[in-house]
Design a protein around this motif. Sequence first.
Motif, short mmCIF file in Angstrom:
data_model
loop_
_atom_site.label_atom_id
_atom_site.label_comp_id
_atom_site.label_asym_id
_atom_site.label_seq_id
_atom_site.Cartn_x
_atom_site.Cartn_y
_atom_site.Cartn_z
N GLN A 184 -30.80 -25.34 -37.37
CA GLN A 184 -29.49 -25.82 -36.87
C GLN A 184 -28.37 -24.95 -37.44
O GLN A 184 -27.46 -24.54 -36.71
CB GLN A 184 -29.26 -27.29 -37.26
N ALA A 231 -26.03 -22.44 -35.20
CA ALA A 231 -24.56 -22.58 -35.18
C ALA A 231 -23.91 -21.25 -35.52
O ALA A 231 -22.99 -20.80 -34.82
CB ALA A 231 -24.11 -23.67 -36.16
N PRO A 239 -18.93 -26.18 -27.15
CA PRO A 239 -19.72 -27.41 -27.32
C PRO A 239 -21.08 -27.14 -27.99
O PRO A 239 -21.53 -27.96 -28.81
CB PRO A 239 -19.91 -27.93 -25.89
N ASN A 240 -21.73 -26.03 -27.68
CA ASN A 240 -23.01 -25.73 -28.29
C ASN A 240 -22.86 -25.42 -29.78
O ASN A 240 -23.67 -25.86 -30.59
CB ASN A 240 -23.71 -24.58 -27.57
N PHE A 292 -22.24 -28.71 -31.45
CA PHE A 292 -23.45 -29.53 -31.45
C PHE A 292 -24.31 -29.18 -32.67
O PHE A 292 -24.70 -30.05 -33.44
CB PHE A 292 -24.25 -29.32 -30.15
N HIS A 293 -24.61 -27.90 -32.84
CA HIS A 293 -25.48 -27.49 -33.95
C HIS A 293 -24.78 -27.67 -35.30
O HIS A 293 -25.43 -28.03 -36.29
CB HIS A 293 -25.96 -26.05 -33.75
N ALA A 351 -22.57 -30.07 -35.93
CA ALA A 351 -22.62 -31.52 -36.17
C ALA A 351 -24.03 -31.97 -36.56
O ALA A 351 -24.19 -32.88 -37.39
CB ALA A 351 -22.15 -32.28 -34.94
N MET A 352 -25.06 -31.36 -35.98
CA MET A 352 -26.44 -31.71 -36.37
C MET A 352 -26.69 -31.33 -37.82
O MET A 352 -27.38 -32.06 -38.55
CB MET A 352 -27.46 -31.02 -35.45
#
Length: 180
Positions: free
Chosen positions: A60, A64, A143-144, A147-148, A150-151
């Motif tokens: 992740q 990112a 957004p991608n 996403f990573h 935030a993961m």
Amino acid sequence: MTDLKPNTLYQLSVPVFSRYLHQLDELLSEMQFFAKQQGLSEAKLLAAKLADDMFPLGQQISTAIGFSLRTCLPLAGKDIDTFSPDSISYASLQQQLQRSLKCLQLLSEEQFEQGCPAKIVTQAGFADLSLSPSEYLQQYMLPNFFFHYAMTYAILRQQGMPLSKQNFDGYHQYPKGFSF
């Protein structure tokens, strides 16, 4: 959707990614300290997942970091280099992050103005995409990245690391011991 001017694409990408890569750098340092404090091995923490079918923490983080250059380099008319490590460790993630930050620092508004293509061709999983620069940045890449990012935050929280929005965005501030 109106397409943004290349210099605006620069302003909406390079400073944003630079800021959040610096936040990620702080998270990596805090993560190492937390792991030592808790007696967690590097391998075990970097292999932690939210679900079996999701990337582990180390991937992740690497993904990112990679999205920062996968976004900015095509917008500047350059070939993509994500500095992805062969194997994931604290040291390799730090190296990938530092190399990516240096690469972002070398990009200029002029490169975006002169090299920004009319369409950017990429893949989203198994889907082939051809997007305008604005769509590419705003609707796909940002957004991608987040996403990573935030993961990464979510997995660290799941592992018991005491984090707050302050660790995520660097703006929020809470007194020590505060919780909702």
